[in-house]
Scaffold this motif. Sequence first.
Motif, short mmCIF file in Angstrom:
data_model
loop_
_atom_site.label_atom_id
_atom_site.label_comp_id
_atom_site.label_asym_id
_atom_site.label_seq_id
_atom_site.Cartn_x
_atom_site.Cartn_y
_atom_site.Cartn_z
N ILE A 48 5.21 -0.41 2.92
CA ILE A 48 4.72 -1.77 2.64
C ILE A 48 4.45 -2.49 3.96
CG2 ILE A 48 5.42 -4.04 1.79
CD1 ILE A 48 6.78 -2.61 -0.55
N GLU A 49 5.35 -2.34 4.93
CA GLU A 49 5.20 -3.01 6.22
C GLU A 49 4.07 -2.44 7.06
OE1 GLU A 49 9.85 -4.42 6.85
OE2 GLU A 49 8.98 -2.87 8.13
N GLN A 50 3.65 -1.22 6.76
CA GLN A 50 2.53 -0.62 7.46
C GLN A 50 1.22 -0.78 6.69
OE1 GLN A 50 3.41 3.45 9.02
NE2 GLN A 50 5.51 3.02 8.36
N ALA A 51 1.26 -1.53 5.59
CA ALA A 51 0.09 -1.76 4.74
C ALA A 51 -0.47 -0.45 4.19
CB ALA A 51 -1.00 -2.52 5.49
N LYS A 52 0.41 0.51 3.99
CA LYS A 52 0.00 1.80 3.41
C LYS A 52 0.26 1.86 1.91
CE LYS A 52 0.53 4.53 7.63
NZ LYS A 52 1.23 5.66 8.29
N THR A 53 1.05 0.94 1.41
CA THR A 53 1.35 0.85 -0.02
C THR A 53 1.13 -0.57 -0.48
OG1 THR A 53 2.96 2.66 -0.01
CG2 THR A 53 3.16 1.03 -1.76
N LYS A 54 0.49 -0.72 -1.60
CA LYS A 54 0.23 -2.05 -2.16
C LYS A 54 1.45 -2.52 -2.94
CE LYS A 54 -2.56 -2.51 -5.71
NZ LYS A 54 -3.83 -2.55 -6.47
N PRO A 55 2.15 -3.55 -2.47
CA PRO A 55 3.33 -4.02 -3.21
C PRO A 55 2.93 -4.89 -4.39
CG PRO A 55 2.98 -5.40 -1.30
CD PRO A 55 1.92 -4.33 -1.25
#
Length: 284
Positions: A48-55
Amino acid sequence: MPEPHSPTVRGRKLASELRRLRDHAGLTTEEAAARLGDDWSRYKVSRIEQAKTKPTINGVTALLDLYGVDSATRAALIELARNAWRRGWWEDYKDLFKKPSYVALEDDAARIDEWSPQLVPGLLQTDEYAREVIRTWEHGDEASVQRRVMARITRKALLGRAEPPAPDLTVVMDEAVLRRPIGGTKVMRSQLHALLDVGERPNVTVRVIPFHVGTHAGLDGPFIVLGFPDCIASDVAYVETKAGATYVESVDSVQRFKLDFEKLKAAALSIEDSVDLIAAIAKE
């Protein structure tokens, strides 16, 4: 598992803010995940912090609760999260934009400053002008050319959209752009009239550097500066060549591009004189 995605500018801003808040709370990713419960893991927090997963919104809310943010910050970040994952127009053209970095940035920009010494910028091209340009580097059949033309037509819609607000576009072109008969006389005349029409929009400015101007700040090639609200992202400069695209993000380097663009505007004709020149060439 939350779906993977191509992060927007807002998505990357949200991710960086969540990481900053965790650091400020004095928590590691492992500690944050442990406090959030069984549905969380260090891997999930990190992605989430790397913007690799959409929270999810609930996920963002849980993180903000854990980090103890104030009500104003909480409201701003939840609003950012709601707008960060809107579907981009380029999703319908995944075959053309496998890595839609530039168009995603452009779509989130509040200001676009473009220096174009060779061609009418893509956002201002007519369909026929765009088709002629695309044919020069599209090695597929006519159907492939048309597909790219349709993508460009869709891309141009951002100049007239109401929500989110359309960006302010300022274009500086060399006079050669106006005199180069891309597609022949008819296509070029239509393109010039289209420039006159779009220049009447309150968010679009078109200016021309005439031939009589000698050395100027744009002799080393085209570039674009994308400006964003401070709450979303820092400004970015974009340079595209046959060798590939370069994104310039350091503050000092972007500032140099901004200064060059100001110099180009200073060398260009006024808005009114630019309109007169475009109209005169169209009559020719």
